[in-house]
Design a protein around this motif. Structure first.
Motif, mmCIF file in Angstrom:
data_model
loop_
_atom_site.group_PDB
_atom_site.id
_atom_site.type_symbol
_atom_site.label_atom_id
_atom_site.label_comp_id
_atom_site.label_asym_id
_atom_site.label_seq_id
_atom_site.Cartn_x
_atom_site.Cartn_y
_atom_site.Cartn_z
ATOM 1 N N VAL A 169 0.841 -1.196 0.000
ATOM 2 C CA VAL A 169 0.000 0.000 0.000
ATOM 3 C C VAL A 169 0.871 1.239 0.000
ATOM 4 C CG1 VAL A 169 -1.873 -1.131 1.270
ATOM 5 C CG2 VAL A 169 -0.111 0.125 2.518
ATOM 6 N N SER A 170 0.218 2.373 -0.242
ATOM 7 C CA SER A 170 0.851 3.650 0.016
ATOM 8 C C SER A 170 0.535 4.020 1.457
ATOM 9 C CB SER A 170 0.300 4.722 -0.930
ATOM 10 O OG SER A 170 0.751 5.996 -0.519
ATOM 11 N N VAL A 171 1.562 4.251 2.241
ATOM 12 C CA VAL A 171 1.351 4.593 3.648
ATOM 13 C C VAL A 171 0.906 6.044 3.722
ATOM 14 C CG1 VAL A 171 2.386 4.715 5.943
ATOM 15 C CG2 VAL A 171 3.093 2.931 4.335
ATOM 16 N N SER A 172 -0.397 6.216 3.855
ATOM 17 C CA SER A 172 -0.994 7.544 3.799
ATOM 18 C C SER A 172 -2.169 7.602 4.754
ATOM 19 C CB SER A 172 -1.485 7.829 2.370
ATOM 20 O OG SER A 172 -2.488 6.890 2.014
ATOM 21 N N GLN A 173 -2.778 8.782 4.858
ATOM 22 C CA GLN A 173 -3.954 8.927 5.712
ATOM 23 C C GLN A 173 -5.092 8.033 5.239
ATOM 24 O OE1 GLN A 173 -4.891 13.117 5.903
ATOM 25 N NE2 GLN A 173 -3.602 13.407 7.714
ATOM 26 N N THR A 174 -5.168 7.819 3.930
ATOM 27 C CA THR A 174 -6.219 6.948 3.395
ATOM 28 C C THR A 174 -6.065 5.535 3.952
ATOM 29 O OG1 THR A 174 -6.301 8.236 1.349
ATOM 30 C CG2 THR A 174 -7.254 6.034 1.280
ATOM 31 N N PHE A 175 -4.839 5.042 3.954
ATOM 32 C CA PHE A 175 -4.583 3.706 4.482
ATOM 33 C C PHE A 175 -4.840 3.650 5.986
ATOM 34 C CE2 PHE A 175 -1.265 0.991 6.523
ATOM 35 C CZ PHE A 175 -1.883 -0.229 6.274
ATOM 36 N N PHE A 176 -4.346 4.648 6.720
ATOM 37 C CA PHE A 176 -4.541 4.671 8.166
ATOM 38 C C PHE A 176 -6.026 4.745 8.526
ATOM 39 C CE2 PHE A 176 -0.080 6.628 8.712
ATOM 40 C CZ PHE A 176 0.487 5.371 8.821
ATOM 41 N N ALA A 177 -6.782 5.529 7.769
ATOM 42 C CA ALA A 177 -8.225 5.650 8.030
ATOM 43 C C ALA A 177 -8.925 4.317 7.801
ATOM 44 C CB ALA A 177 -8.831 6.733 7.138
ATOM 45 N N TRP A 178 -8.461 3.586 6.790
ATOM 46 C CA TRP A 178 -9.051 2.269 6.513
ATOM 47 C C TRP A 178 -8.792 1.321 7.681
ATOM 48 C CZ3 TRP A 178 -6.938 -2.643 5.834
ATOM 49 C CH2 TRP A 178 -7.830 -3.609 5.335
ATOM 50 N N VAL A 179 -7.561 1.321 8.208
ATOM 51 C CA VAL A 179 -7.226 0.468 9.352
ATOM 52 C C VAL A 179 -8.034 0.876 10.580
ATOM 53 C CG1 VAL A 179 -5.392 -0.201 10.954
ATOM 54 C CG2 VAL A 179 -4.902 -0.053 8.504
ATOM 55 N N PHE A 180 -8.149 2.179 10.805
ATOM 56 C CA PHE A 180 -8.798 2.701 12.014
ATOM 57 C C PHE A 180 -10.253 2.250 12.126
ATOM 58 C CE2 PHE A 180 -11.202 6.041 14.237
ATOM 59 C CZ PHE A 180 -10.528 6.042 15.463
ATOM 60 N N GLN A 181 -10.931 2.121 10.988
ATOM 61 C CA GLN A 181 -12.361 1.807 11.026
ATOM 62 C C GLN A 181 -12.648 0.438 11.660
ATOM 63 O OE1 GLN A 181 -14.341 0.848 7.232
ATOM 64 N NE2 GLN A 181 -12.311 0.609 6.304
ATOM 65 N N PHE A 182 -11.639 -0.415 11.781
ATOM 66 C CA PHE A 182 -11.859 -1.749 12.337
ATOM 67 C C PHE A 182 -11.655 -1.797 13.854
ATOM 68 C CE2 PHE A 182 -10.900 -2.485 7.856
ATOM 69 C CZ PHE A 182 -11.995 -3.253 7.491
ATOM 70 N N ASN A 183 -11.395 -0.640 14.450
ATOM 71 C CA ASN A 183 -11.412 -0.504 15.906
ATOM 72 C C ASN A 183 -10.515 -1.523 16.624
ATOM 73 O OD1 ASN A 183 -12.308 0.771 18.261
ATOM 74 N ND2 ASN A 183 -13.953 -0.722 18.572
ATOM 75 N N GLY A 184 -9.313 -1.700 16.093
ATOM 76 C CA GLY A 184 -8.350 -2.582 16.733
ATOM 77 C C GLY A 184 -8.384 -4.023 16.281
ATOM 78 N N ILE A 230 -7.868 -4.923 13.261
ATOM 79 C CA ILE A 230 -6.738 -5.005 12.340
ATOM 80 C C ILE A 230 -5.639 -4.129 12.919
ATOM 81 C CG2 ILE A 230 -5.862 -4.393 10.050
ATOM 82 C CD1 ILE A 230 -8.514 -5.112 8.865
ATOM 83 N N ILE A 231 -4.457 -4.720 13.121
ATOM 84 C CA ILE A 231 -3.340 -4.011 13.746
ATOM 85 C C ILE A 231 -2.137 -4.036 12.805
ATOM 86 C CG2 ILE A 231 -1.742 -3.981 15.712
ATOM 87 C CD1 ILE A 231 -3.911 -5.435 17.326
ATOM 88 N N ILE A 232 -1.507 -2.881 12.635
ATOM 89 C CA ILE A 232 -0.278 -2.814 11.841
ATOM 90 C C ILE A 232 0.873 -3.296 12.721
ATOM 91 C CG2 ILE A 232 1.259 -1.317 10.519
ATOM 92 C CD1 ILE A 232 -1.107 0.671 10.301
ATOM 93 N N THR A 233 1.599 -4.308 12.267
ATOM 94 C CA THR A 233 2.697 -4.865 13.076
ATOM 95 C C THR A 233 4.077 -4.626 12.474
ATOM 96 O OG1 THR A 233 2.510 -7.034 11.989
ATOM 97 C CG2 THR A 233 1.187 -6.657 13.994
ATOM 98 N N ASN A 234 4.131 -4.299 11.195
ATOM 99 C CA ASN A 234 5.427 -4.144 10.536
ATOM 100 C C ASN A 234 5.239 -3.382 9.215
ATOM 101 O OD1 ASN A 234 8.277 -4.916 10.762
ATOM 102 N ND2 ASN A 234 7.907 -6.038 8.873
#
Length: 320
Positions: free
Chosen positions: A282-297, A299-303
Motif C-alpha cells: 500500500v501507500s502509507v498515507s492517511q487513506t490507508f490509516f483511516a481504513w485500518v482505524f475503522q476496524f477498531n483494533g 486489524i493491527i499494523i505490526t510491521n
C-alpha cells in the motif's frame, strides 16, 4: 408488402408485451390486437408470420392445439437480469431519486406486462443519500461524447465549505481537460484524463463538475504505456504514492474485508486460532490509516516499525 411488414412488427410487439415463458397468446388474441390497430388478416396468416419471425432469430414458442398459442420465450434480458439492473439503479448514490424511478420503469418494459408488474411491486428506490442535481446524468453524457470524439472539455469544479456552500476550485477559473475514461468507483463517477493545469493524468469527480463544454481542440493523446487498471488502483485503492509492504494482524472474521480490498491473491497465513497475518502493498498515507482505524483494533499494523510509529503518532495527534 408494406402491410405485411407492419403486421409482422405488430405481432412481435404484441408478443413482446403480452407473453413470456408462463403466458401465451392465442391466434384470436393476436387477430384482435391487429384489428384494433387497423390491420385485418385471416387466421391462416398468423402461423406463416410467426414462422417468418422465427426465421430471423426471434425465439417464439408455439403450442399447437385447437387454437394455436404462442409466446416469446426469451426477451432481451431475463427477469433476474432486469431485477439486478433495477436494484443497481435504485441503490446508486450517483443517480437522483427521480431519475432512478424513470430508469427502473424503462427497464421494467424490457419484459412482458406480467413480469413488469412483478418487478414494479418489488421496486425499492433506496433512501440512502442521493444527489438533487438532475444535470449529473447529462454531465456523464457530455463527457462520454467528448471521449468518443477525441475532444477536450472545459468545466468548473467545486468543493463544499463548513457551511455546506459550494466553493469554486481554481479561483473560479475553468479547467481544460482531455478525458480518456469514465470510471465508477465507490458509487461515484470519475473522469480520468490529462489536466492542463496539473500537467499530468488525474481524476475529477463528475458530481463536483459544472458547466461542461466540449471544445474544438483535440484531446492530448493518451500515453501508449498508460494502464487504466494500475492507475485506478493507485488512485482509489491506497496505492497512490510510494508503495510499501505492510504486515497486518487481523481477526479471522475479517478475511472477507482483506480479500475485498486487496484481491484473491493477497498473501495471508494463520497466526493463532483467532488471528491471521496479511502482507499487503500500500501507500502509507492517511487513506490507508483511516481504513485500518475503522476496524477498531481488529486489524493491527505490526510491521514495518516506521509505519507503526506513524500510525500511533496520527492517533495521538487526533486525541490532542
Amino acid at each position: 408488402m408494406h402491410e405485411t411488414k407492419s403486421r409482422l412488427l405488430y405481432i412481435l410487439l404484441y408478443l413482446w408485451q403480452n407473453t413470456d415463458a408462463e403466458h401465451y397468446a392465442t391466434t384470436g388474441d393476436i387477430l384482435t390486437y391487429l384489428k384494433e390497430n387497423g390491420i385485418s388478416c385471416d387466421r391462416k396468416t398468423i402461423p406463416g408470420d410467426i414462422a417468418k419471425l422465427c426465421d430471423i432469430g426471434i425465439d417464439i414458442e408455439e403450442e399447437r392445439s385447437r387454437e394455436n398459442r404462442y409466446s416469446l420465450s426469451s426477451h432481451l434480458f431475463t427477469l433476474p437480469e432486469v431485477k439486478l439492473l433495477m436494484d443497481a439503479v435504485g441503490s446508486s448514490k450517483f443517480i437522483t431519486a427521480k431519475k432512478s424511478s424513470e430508469l427502473a420503469n424503462k427497464l421494467s418494459q424490457m419484459t412482458s406486462v406480467y413480469q413488469s408488474e412483478e418487478l414494479k411491486r418489488n421496486i425499492y428506490i433506496s433512501e440512502r443519500v442521493k444527489p438533487m442535481n438532475e444535470q449529473i446524468y447529462y454531465l456523464v453524457d457530455n463527457i462520454n461524447t467528448a471521449i468518443n470524439q477525441g475532444k477536450q472539455i472545459s468545466f468548473l469544479y467545486f468543493h463544499y465549505n463548513q457551511y455546506r456552500e459550494e466553493v469554486p476550485n481554481n479561483d473560479g477559473k475553468r479547467y481544460h481537460f482531455s478525458p480518456y475514461y469514465l470510471v465508477w468507483n465507490e458509487d461515484h463517477y470519475y473522469v480520468v484524463g490529462f489536466c492542463e493545469k496539473h500537467q499530468r493524468i488525474t481524476t475529477f469527480r463528475v458530481d463536483r463538475m459544472k458547466s461542461i463544454s466540449i471544445l474544438c481542440s483535440d484531446a492530448v493523446p493518451q500515453p501508449k504505456d498508460f494502464n487504466l487498471p494500475d492507475f485506478t488502483r493507485q488512485v482509489f485503492d491506497m496505492y497512490d504514492g510510494t508503495k510499501e509492504k505492510v504486515t497486518l494482524l487481523c481477526k479471522n472474521e475479517l478475511m472477507n474485508y482483506i480479500v475485498d480490498k486487496f484481491g484473491d491473491e493477497v498473501e495471508t497465513s494463520p497466526t493463532d486460532n483467532s488471528h491471521f497475518k496479511a502482507v499487503v502493498e500500500v501507500s502509507v498515507s492517511q487513506t490507508f490509516f483511516a481504513w485500518v482505524f475503522q476496524f477498531n483494533g481488529d486489524i493491527i499494523i505490526t510491521n514495518p516499525s516506521a509505519v507503526v510509529s506513524r500510525y500511533r503518532e496520527m492517533l495521538e495527534n487526533a486525541l490532542k
